[in-house]
Design an enzyme around this catalytic site. Structure first.
Site, mmCIF file in Angstrom:
data_model
loop_
_atom_site.group_PDB
_atom_site.id
_atom_site.type_symbol
_atom_site.label_atom_id
_atom_site.label_comp_id
_atom_site.label_asym_id
_atom_site.label_seq_id
_atom_site.Cartn_x
_atom_site.Cartn_y
_atom_site.Cartn_z
ATOM 1 N N LYS A 178 0.851 -1.261 -0.078
ATOM 2 C CA LYS A 178 0.018 -0.288 0.117
ATOM 3 C C LYS A 178 0.942 1.293 0.158
ATOM 4 O O LYS A 178 1.597 1.665 1.023
ATOM 5 C CB LYS A 178 -0.869 0.125 1.137
ATOM 6 C CG LYS A 178 -2.095 1.032 0.952
ATOM 7 C CD LYS A 178 -2.626 1.660 2.217
ATOM 8 C CE LYS A 178 -1.856 2.799 2.931
ATOM 9 N NZ LYS A 178 -1.617 4.026 1.920
ATOM 10 N N GLU A 254 11.532 1.654 9.156
ATOM 11 C CA GLU A 254 12.368 2.784 9.106
ATOM 12 C C GLU A 254 11.523 4.157 9.378
ATOM 13 O O GLU A 254 10.820 4.388 8.788
ATOM 14 C CB GLU A 254 12.879 2.471 7.758
ATOM 15 C CG GLU A 254 14.253 3.172 7.387
ATOM 16 C CD GLU A 254 14.096 4.696 7.043
ATOM 17 O OE1 GLU A 254 14.313 5.464 8.185
ATOM 18 O OE2 GLU A 254 13.772 5.020 5.985
ATOM 19 N N CYS A 288 14.097 11.021 5.055
ATOM 20 C CA CYS A 288 14.153 10.858 6.469
ATOM 21 C C CYS A 288 15.721 10.993 6.864
ATOM 22 O O CYS A 288 15.976 11.063 8.160
ATOM 23 C CB CYS A 288 13.906 9.506 7.108
ATOM 24 S SG CYS A 288 14.768 8.259 5.729
ATOM 25 N N GLU A 381 10.782 16.435 14.452
ATOM 26 C CA GLU A 381 11.162 16.359 13.198
ATOM 27 C C GLU A 381 10.064 17.275 12.385
ATOM 28 O O GLU A 381 8.812 17.079 12.541
ATOM 29 C CB GLU A 381 11.036 14.718 12.585
ATOM 30 C CG GLU A 381 11.082 14.637 11.302
ATOM 31 C CD GLU A 381 10.686 13.149 10.817
ATOM 32 O OE1 GLU A 381 11.675 12.518 9.991
ATOM 33 O OE2 GLU A 381 9.596 12.796 10.996
HETATM 34 N N1 LIG Z 1 10.432 8.300 6.050
HETATM 35 C C1 LIG Z 1 10.024 9.292 6.915
HETATM 36 O O1 LIG Z 1 10.714 9.265 7.726
HETATM 37 C C2 LIG Z 1 8.989 9.846 6.755
HETATM 38 C C3 LIG Z 1 8.439 10.742 7.859
HETATM 39 N N2 LIG Z 1 7.118 11.202 7.378
HETATM 40 C C4 LIG Z 1 6.638 12.162 8.687
HETATM 41 O O2 LIG Z 1 5.514 11.946 8.925
HETATM 42 C C5 LIG Z 1 4.691 12.991 8.912
HETATM 43 C C6 LIG Z 1 3.479 12.848 8.346
HETATM 44 O O3 LIG Z 1 3.465 12.171 6.913
HETATM 45 P P1 LIG Z 1 2.411 11.223 6.653
HETATM 46 O O4 LIG Z 1 2.212 10.862 5.062
HETATM 47 O O5 LIG Z 1 1.225 11.161 7.229
HETATM 48 O O6 LIG Z 1 3.159 9.891 7.075
HETATM 49 P P2 LIG Z 1 2.701 8.510 7.608
HETATM 50 O O7 LIG Z 1 3.706 7.896 8.362
HETATM 51 O O8 LIG Z 1 1.467 8.800 8.116
HETATM 52 O O9 LIG Z 1 2.350 7.659 6.100
HETATM 53 C C7 LIG Z 1 3.068 6.803 5.500
HETATM 54 C C8 LIG Z 1 2.405 5.528 5.157
HETATM 55 O O10 LIG Z 1 1.927 5.107 6.341
HETATM 56 C C9 LIG Z 1 0.382 4.816 5.893
HETATM 57 N N3 LIG Z 1 -0.491 5.002 7.350
HETATM 58 C C10 LIG Z 1 -0.684 5.999 7.939
HETATM 59 N N4 LIG Z 1 -1.070 5.923 9.173
HETATM 60 C C11 LIG Z 1 -1.295 4.256 9.269
HETATM 61 C C12 LIG Z 1 -1.919 3.588 10.152
HETATM 62 N N5 LIG Z 1 -2.722 3.745 11.283
HETATM 63 N N6 LIG Z 1 -1.736 2.061 9.875
HETATM 64 C C13 LIG Z 1 -1.368 1.502 8.657
HETATM 65 N N7 LIG Z 1 -0.817 2.545 7.649
HETATM 66 C C14 LIG Z 1 -0.781 3.703 7.975
HETATM 67 C C15 LIG Z 1 -0.035 6.041 5.208
HETATM 68 O O11 LIG Z 1 -1.221 5.821 4.376
HETATM 69 C C16 LIG Z 1 1.337 6.037 4.157
HETATM 70 O O12 LIG Z 1 1.163 4.731 3.149
HETATM 71 C C17 LIG Z 1 5.453 13.812 8.053
HETATM 72 O O13 LIG Z 1 5.226 15.268 8.105
HETATM 73 C C18 LIG Z 1 6.885 13.616 8.317
HETATM 74 O O14 LIG Z 1 7.354 14.513 9.424
HETATM 75 C C19 LIG Z 1 6.569 11.181 6.510
HETATM 76 C C20 LIG Z 1 6.940 10.316 5.294
HETATM 77 C C21 LIG Z 1 7.963 9.729 5.436
HETATM 78 O O1 LIG Z 2 17.349 3.948 0.943
HETATM 79 C C1 LIG Z 2 17.801 5.194 0.649
HETATM 80 O O2 LIG Z 2 18.713 5.614 0.018
HETATM 81 C C2 LIG Z 2 16.960 6.370 1.301
HETATM 82 C C3 LIG Z 2 16.068 6.116 2.239
HETATM 83 C C4 LIG Z 2 15.129 7.136 2.433
HETATM 84 C C5 LIG Z 2 14.145 6.924 3.515
HETATM 85 O O3 LIG Z 2 13.923 5.804 3.980
HETATM 86 C C6 LIG Z 2 13.173 8.010 3.736
HETATM 87 O O4 LIG Z 2 13.322 9.155 3.356
HETATM 88 O O5 LIG Z 2 12.176 7.808 4.357
#
Ligand SMILES: NC(=O)C1=CN([C@@H]2O[C@H](COP(=O)(O)OP(=O)(O)OC[C@H]3O[C@@H](n4cnc5c(N)ncnc54)[C@H](O)[C@@H]3O)[C@@H](O)[C@H]2O)C=CC1
Ligand SMILES: O=C(O)/C=C/C=C(\O)C(=O)O
Length: 477
Positions: A178, A254, A288, A381
């Site tokens: 998903k 992650e 991230c 963050e």
């Molecule tokens: N890689 C990272 O570290 C990331 C961090 N973020 C952080 O998260 C904040 C919120 O962004 P979002 O897009 O809302 O990230 P999110 O972590 O809520 O979403 C990521 C994925 O998880 C799914 N998801 C959300 N809630 C869920 C649940 N309860 N059960 C199962 N799946 C679920 C979403 O539909 C999406 O596919 C951002 O402002 C940022 O700070 C967002 C995206 C990536």
């Molecule tokens: O695998 C990479 O090179 C980068 C990973 C980045 C993330 O996991 C992220 O931004 O959430």
């Protein structure tokens, strides 16, 4: 290309539709189907059936050949993938064309190599006093976990989806993926490529939709799911973990970061400034691994701050935040920083372009100083193009500041003193420490974080270990 579910080898757009907006100008680009609980059920059941059928009978050689076909298929439609990633995320085309899509192709090729070349272990055993010879040969074989749920975010949509799908398939699992509701397009193209590559129906399934109380939650709390691989916010990881606990489902997470950069006075300052600008502003800070806290040794502090601020002001070709909500979140931190007493050295607002981008979700690259370590802006963050820069005096102090965070994903150390680099890097509480560089990646290395930044490691054999279970076979000789 219309986002579509792909379940048991069939594309569909069943379920209510929600709008897909361009982050560049805010306009609606299309609609995305929202998977119902029934669609998620179908996908999990199809994955289970694939494991009991043709997919479960494939050997590693066949699976690796399929992975290579998928890589070739993405490569053959490279421009389409780039267009779709750019449209969904608004990221600069160059970034999608040099990082996102090539890495997605690389993920499939890397795991085709890694899984095929993987040795198993054997232990010749002697147990004195055991009746008979007391001799045996122990060997381990690896079995797939079963049905794997992959939940991925919007920042590097295809890169992060394939980073989990490739090793999961290589290890023989069936996948239900998903992607983020914000970025459904390249995942749909990938399903088309996988379909054309000839994976048996059900080996890879794709459902679209939201997370909480929707497709994401239906999937991660499903009793038919044997493992969950997730990248996203730490709070989301915690919510998924609560649901996973009901079925004791293993998780690989992650999560977020508040990544520090340590700049020592002996660093090549121009390199440190440029590297920190890259690690802070790439993809407008929506990775991230991006730096949000910078600690600079006092003799070069003022010069560094001015140079980084200049670099922030000179930043031209940058993309928007993914959504209006995320833009508002980042801007709320720009406001909070001021309330907490920050000096805004560069940026701090919304840019004006005089074109359609003024309807989009842009924020300015921003450099802050003057906050105490206790400030929320320094601890939480933000996930935007912003860092806070603070001075330090001693090496120990720099390490203490770096580690004073609930997160521990990545760090950068800038120094020309080799001994210092080797001394400092292992003391930083992070899963990844880059010295005089940032985001220089080797896909065989462990990737992940400590503390609130994650559980487990991805990459190379680490992913293959997560996506499989060792079984020990003991044969008496
Ligand atoms: N890689 C990272 O570290 C990331 C961090 N973020 C952080 O998260 C904040 C919120 O962004 P979002 O897009 O809302 O990230 P999110 O972590 O809520 O979403 C990521 C994925 O998880 C799914 N998801 C959300 N809630 C869920 C649940 N309860 N059960 C199962 N799946 C679920 C979403 O539909 C999406 O596919 C951002 O402002 C940022 O700070 C967002 C995206 C990536
Ligand atoms: O695998 C990479 O090179 C980068 C990973 C980045 C993330 O996991 C992220 O931004 O959430």
């Amino acid at each position: 290309m219309k986002p579509a579910h792909y379940v048991n080898g069939v594309f569909s757009t069943s379920g209510a539709a929600f709008p897909l907006r361009s982050p560049v100008d805010g306009n609606q680009m299309g609609v995305v189907p929202e998977a119902t609980r029934e669609t998620v059920d179908e996908a999990v059941n199809a994955a289970g059936a694939a494991l009991a059928g043709a997919w479960g009978r494939t050997d590693v050689g066949e699976r690796c050949a399929l992975l290579r076909r998928i890589a070739d298929g993405v490569e053959a439609r490279f421009e389409e993938f780039v267009d779709a990633e750019v449209a969904d995320t608004g990221k600069p085309r160059e970034l999608a064309a040099t990082v996102d899509i090539p890495r997605a192709i690389g993920n499939f090729r890397a795991y085709a190599d890694l899984a095929y070349g993987r040795p198993e272990r054997a232990y010749p055993t002697t147990v004195p006093g055991w009746s008979g010879s007391g001799q045996a040969l122990n060997y381990t074989v690896r079995r797939p976990l079963g049905v794997v749920a992959v939940i991925s975010p919007w920042n590097l949509p295809l890169l992060l989806l394939t980073w989990k799908v490739a090793p999961a398939l290589a290890a023989g699992n069936a996948v239900v993926a998903k992607p983020s509701e914000e970025t459904p397009s390249t995942a749909t193209l990938l399903a088309e490529v996988i379909d054309a590559a000839g994976l048996p129906p059900g080996a890879f399934n794709l459902v679209h939709g939201h997370g909480a109380n929707a497709a994401g939650e239906y999937l991660t709390s499903h009793p038919g799911v044997d493992a969950i691989a997730f990248t996203g916010a730490s709070a989301t990881g915690a919510a998924i973990m609560r649901n996973a606990a009901d079925h004791v489902t293993p998780v690989s997470f992650e999560l977020g970061g508040k990544n520090p950069a340590l700049v020592f006075a002996d660093a090549d300052l121009a390199e440190a400034v440029e590297g920190t600008a890259r690690s802070t502003f790439t993809h407008s800070g929506q990775i991230c691994l991006c730096t949000e806290r910078v600690y600079v040794q006092r003799p070069v502090y003022e010069e560094f701050v001015q140079a980084l601020a200049e670099r922030a002001r000179a930043q031209r070709d940058y993309g928007p935040m993914i959504s209006a909500e995320h833009r508002d979140k980042v801007l709320s931190y720009y406001r909070l920083a001021r309330e907490e007493g920050a000096t805004v050295v560069a940026g701090g607002g919304v840019p004006r372009f005089g074109d359609e981008r003024d309807g989009g979700f842009y924020v300015e690259p921003t450099v802050l100083t003057g906050l105490p370590e206790s400030a929320r802006t320094v601890r939480e963050e933000i996930f935007g193009p912003v860092c806070h820069v603070a001075p330090f005096d001693e090496e120990d102090e720099a390490v203490r500041l770096a580690n004073d965070s609930p997160y521990g994903l990545a760090a950068t150390v800038w120094t020309t003193d080799l001994s210092r680099a080797h001394r400092v890097a292992p003391r930083v509480e992070a899963g990844i420490v880059w010295v005089n560089c940032w985001n220089l990646r080797d896909l065989r290395t462990p990737f992940g974080g400590v503390k609130a930044s994650g559980i487990g490691r991805e990459g190379g054999e680490y992913s293959l270990d997560f996506f499989s279970e060792p079984v020990n076979v003991c044969v008496k000789i």
